[in-house]
Design an enzyme around this catalytic site. Structure first.
Site, PDB file in Angstrom:
ATOM      1  N   LYS A   1       7.806  -4.425  15.135  1.00 17.63           N
ATOM      2  CA  LYS A   1       8.267  -3.150  14.566  1.00 17.63           C
ATOM      3  C   LYS A   1       9.200  -2.436  15.559  1.00 17.63           C
ATOM      4  O   LYS A   1      10.200  -1.834  15.158  1.00 17.63           O
ATOM      5  CB  LYS A   1       7.078  -2.244  14.221  1.00 17.63           C
TER       6      LYS A   1
ATOM      7  N   THR B   1       6.155   2.805  12.716  1.00 20.75           N
ATOM      8  CA  THR B   1       4.769   3.091  13.084  1.00 20.75           C
ATOM      9  C   THR B   1       4.659   3.750  14.452  1.00 20.75           C
ATOM     10  O   THR B   1       5.525   3.556  15.314  1.00 20.75           O
ATOM     11  CB  THR B   1       3.974   1.763  13.092  1.00 20.75           C
ATOM     12  N   ASP B   2       3.537   4.454  14.661  1.00 25.30           N
ATOM     13  CA  ASP B   2       3.275   5.035  15.987  1.00 25.30           C
ATOM     14  C   ASP B   2       2.922   3.959  17.014  1.00 25.30           C
ATOM     15  O   ASP B   2       2.952   4.206  18.216  1.00 25.30           O
ATOM     16  CB  ASP B   2       2.157   6.085  15.915  1.00 25.30           C
ATOM     17  N   GLU B   3       2.575   2.753  16.539  1.00 24.15           N
ATOM     18  CA  GLU B   3       2.119   1.708  17.474  1.00 24.15           C
ATOM     19  C   GLU B   3       3.219   1.257  18.432  1.00 24.15           C
ATOM     20  O   GLU B   3       2.928   0.633  19.448  1.00 24.15           O
ATOM     21  CB  GLU B   3       1.569   0.502  16.701  1.00 24.15           C
TER      22      GLU B   3
ATOM     23  N   HIS C   1      -6.591  -4.603  22.314  1.00 27.49           N
ATOM     24  CA  HIS C   1      -6.818  -3.465  21.411  1.00 27.49           C
ATOM     25  C   HIS C   1      -6.324  -2.149  22.023  1.00 27.49           C
ATOM     26  O   HIS C   1      -6.836  -1.704  23.048  1.00 27.49           O
ATOM     27  CB  HIS C   1      -8.327  -3.386  21.148  1.00 27.49           C
TER      28      HIS C   1
ATOM     29  N   PHE D   1      10.224  -0.293   3.433  1.00 24.48           N
ATOM     30  CA  PHE D   1       8.794  -0.395   3.723  1.00 24.48           C
ATOM     31  C   PHE D   1       8.399  -1.839   4.025  1.00 24.48           C
ATOM     32  O   PHE D   1       7.317  -2.077   4.560  1.00 24.48           O
ATOM     33  CB  PHE D   1       7.954   0.027   2.499  1.00 24.48           C
TER      34      PHE D   1
ATOM     35  N   TYR E   1       2.527  -7.443  16.257  1.00 22.58           N
ATOM     36  CA  TYR E   1       2.954  -6.553  15.163  1.00 22.58           C
ATOM     37  C   TYR E   1       3.811  -5.404  15.698  1.00 22.58           C
ATOM     38  O   TYR E   1       4.939  -5.176  15.244  1.00 22.58           O
ATOM     39  CB  TYR E   1       1.738  -5.996  14.410  1.00 22.58           C
TER      40      TYR E   1
ATOM     41  N   PHE F   1       0.819  -1.217   0.000  1.00 21.44           N
ATOM     42  CA  PHE F   1       0.000   0.000   0.000  1.00 21.44           C
ATOM     43  C   PHE F   1       0.863   1.282   0.000  1.00 21.44           C
ATOM     44  O   PHE F   1       0.837   2.070  -0.958  1.00 21.44           O
ATOM     45  CB  PHE F   1      -0.935  -0.064   1.212  1.00 21.44           C
TER      46      PHE F   1
ATOM     47  N   PRO G   1      -8.262  -8.574  20.618  1.00 22.43           N
ATOM     48  CA  PRO G   1      -7.548  -8.790  21.887  1.00 22.43           C
ATOM     49  C   PRO G   1      -6.433  -7.762  22.060  1.00 22.43           C
ATOM     50  O   PRO G   1      -5.684  -7.480  21.117  1.00 22.43           O
ATOM     51  CB  PRO G   1      -6.941 -10.199  21.733  1.00 22.43           C
TER      52      PRO G   1
ATOM     53  N   THR H   1       3.970 -10.927  -0.972  1.00 20.99           N
ATOM     54  CA  THR H   1       3.107 -11.682  -0.064  1.00 20.99           C
ATOM     55  C   THR H   1       1.660 -11.393  -0.486  1.00 20.99           C
ATOM     56  O   THR H   1       1.428 -10.664  -1.464  1.00 20.99           O
ATOM     57  CB  THR H   1       3.291 -11.205   1.392  1.00 20.99           C
TER      58      THR H   1
ATOM     59  N   ILE I   1      13.583  -9.471   1.751  1.00 22.26           N
ATOM     60  CA  ILE I   1      14.634  -8.633   2.363  1.00 22.26           C
ATOM     61  C   ILE I   1      15.590  -9.484   3.202  1.00 22.26           C
ATOM     62  O   ILE I   1      16.699  -9.069   3.486  1.00 22.26           O
ATOM     63  CB  ILE I   1      14.059  -7.483   3.242  1.00 22.26           C
TER      64      ILE I   1
ATOM     65  N   ASP J   1     -14.322  -7.461  20.336  1.00 19.81           N
ATOM     66  CA  ASP J   1     -13.164  -6.573  20.230  1.00 19.81           C
ATOM     67  C   ASP J   1     -11.890  -7.349  19.876  1.00 19.81           C
ATOM     68  O   ASP J   1     -11.787  -8.553  20.119  1.00 19.81           O
ATOM     69  CB  ASP J   1     -12.949  -5.839  21.564  1.00 19.81           C
TER      70      ASP J   1
END
Ligand code: NAD
Ligand code: DAU
Length: 353
Positions: free
Chosen positions: A162, A132-134, A293, A79, A158, A10, A291, A34, A58, A289
């Protein structure tokens, strides 16, 4: 030239398209293809000698070394990643493999190449890692937005993978001197967004007359950025970012999920009304929800503005309208990405919806 990894996904595909629309500097695009990688995203570059596509991993050191030696890029922009939080909950292994091990192998191959460059090229070289901000975890309602100095507190497989990759990038700078830059961005949306993610999933489900599955109470907050603004931020950091620094990238657009879904429904009501005259909002369904979250993300992007003068060009209102229009105008792309593998994912993830 530059080497981009994950450039059929994306954000990577949007980046490659924007880059070649603005510059004649060629791009080598290394992507494993992928489920999330799609050569159709790059169809407009067919026959364009400035774009060299290579299918590969990679983590394949000898392939990466060959590409670096053969093309001699002045920068690598990473990316490539497994990117979907829900998939990381079902199967974290691939996330560790690509995001952690893959980033390590890529960094190490790049280090070898960079160390062998002549002094002038070694100094100008950059490795830009897209993150990422996560990695910063979750905010309470009145907490200030994430700054670059926030502690890393990743909560999902995830975001943990990161965070690990960000730490490797940092270490390759501090230990080996590799000239790195890291960007930590909030939620992107726009063209070519794979319909496993909230906004494109809601658009394609709405048009197909399916339920619009909102997790939990729908009051989780994300900070939305139009993908082309993320691409311009990356170009800005690549051109002028201080080596070894991290830059937060965000759209100053904090919104609860339910509001996002209602906005998408309202735009579809206007642009492609349902034949029965009812609103698409009637398809909204609250489901179990996610898990663990994370409740709220918000990015403080003032460092990037102060140091490099970057600000997003789109507001959420202009960006979401362009996005909905893009999906309406590209039914073939939508149909092609909803392959057998996509259908399997949707039935696994939304089995009880
Ligand atoms: P995506 O899942 O759409 O695309 C990832 C691309 O990487 C795909 O083309 C895939 O084929 C490729 N890839 C995966 N594993 C690979 C490997 N081992 N070797 C080579 N290529 C591989 O992801 P995206 O949303 O475009 O995200 C791109 C990057 O930006 C990721 O690093 C992600 O963590 C980060 N990011 C995403 C967002 C967002 O909102 N989407 C926000 C901030 C940061
Ligand atoms: O914040 C940046 C991150 O944004 C990126 O690092 C990730 O790669 C990207 O996938 C995205 O992660 P999110 O988990 O925030 O995005 P997603 O689109 O999966 O979900 C957005 C919000 O919507 C989140 O709170 C979960 C919710 N959601 C999502 C889906 C797919 C739903 O309520 N229903 C859904 O069906």
């Amino acid at each position: 030239m530059i080497l981009v990894t994950g450039g059929a996904g994306f954000i990577g595909a949007n980046f490659v398209l924007d880059w070649l629309a603005q510059s004649d500097e060629p791009v080598v695009n290394l992507d494993k293809l992928t489920y999330a990688g799609n050569r159709e995203n790059l169809a407009s570059l067919q026959g364009d000698g400035r774009h060299i596509f290579v299918q590969g991993d990679i983590g394949d050191t000898s392939l990466v070394e060959r590409l670096l030696a053969g093309h001699r890029p002045r920068a690598v922009i990473n990316f490539a990643a497994e990117s979907h939080v829900d998939r990381s909950i079902h199967g974290p292994g691939e996330f560790i493999q690509t995001n952690v091990v893959g980033t390590f192998r890529l960094l190490d191959a790049v280090r070898g190449y960079w160390a062998g460059l002549e002094a002038e090229h070694r100094q100008a070289f950059r490795f830009l890692h897209v993150s990422t901000d996560e990695v910063y975890g979750s905010l309470a309602p009145h907490d200030p937005a994430f700054a670059e100095t926030n502690r890393y507190e990743p909560n999902s497989p995830y975001s943990a993978s990161k965070a690990a990759s960000d730490h490797l990038v940092r270490a390759w700078h501090h230990t080996y001197g590799l000239p790195v830059l890291t960007t930590n961005c909030s939620n992107n949306y726009g063209p070519y967004h794979f319909p496993e993610k909230l906004i494109p999933l809601m658009i394609v489900n709405a048009l197909a007359g399916k339920p619009l599955p909102v997790y939990g109470d729908g009051m989780q907050i994300r900070d939305w950025l139009y993908v082309k603004d993320h691409c311009s931020a990356i170009r800005t950091v690549l051109a002028g970012g201080r080596v070894g620094e991290t830059y937060n990238v965000g759209g100053w657009n904090e919104k609860p999920n339910i509001e996002i879904v209602q906005t998408v429904c309202a735009l579809l009501d206007e642009l492609r009304p349902r034949p029965d005259g009812q609103s698409y909002a009637g398809q909204i369904t609250y489901v179990t929800d996610r898990p663990g979250h994370d409740r709220r993300y918000a990015i403080d992007a003032r460092k990037l503005e102060r140091e490099l003068g970057w600000r997003p060009a789109e507001t959420f209102e202009t960006g979401i309208r362009k996005t909905v229009r893009w999906y309406l105008d590209n039914p073939d792309w939508v149909a092609h990405v909803q392959s057998g593998a996509y259908r399997e994912w949707v039935s696994k993830q939304y089995a009880s919806a």
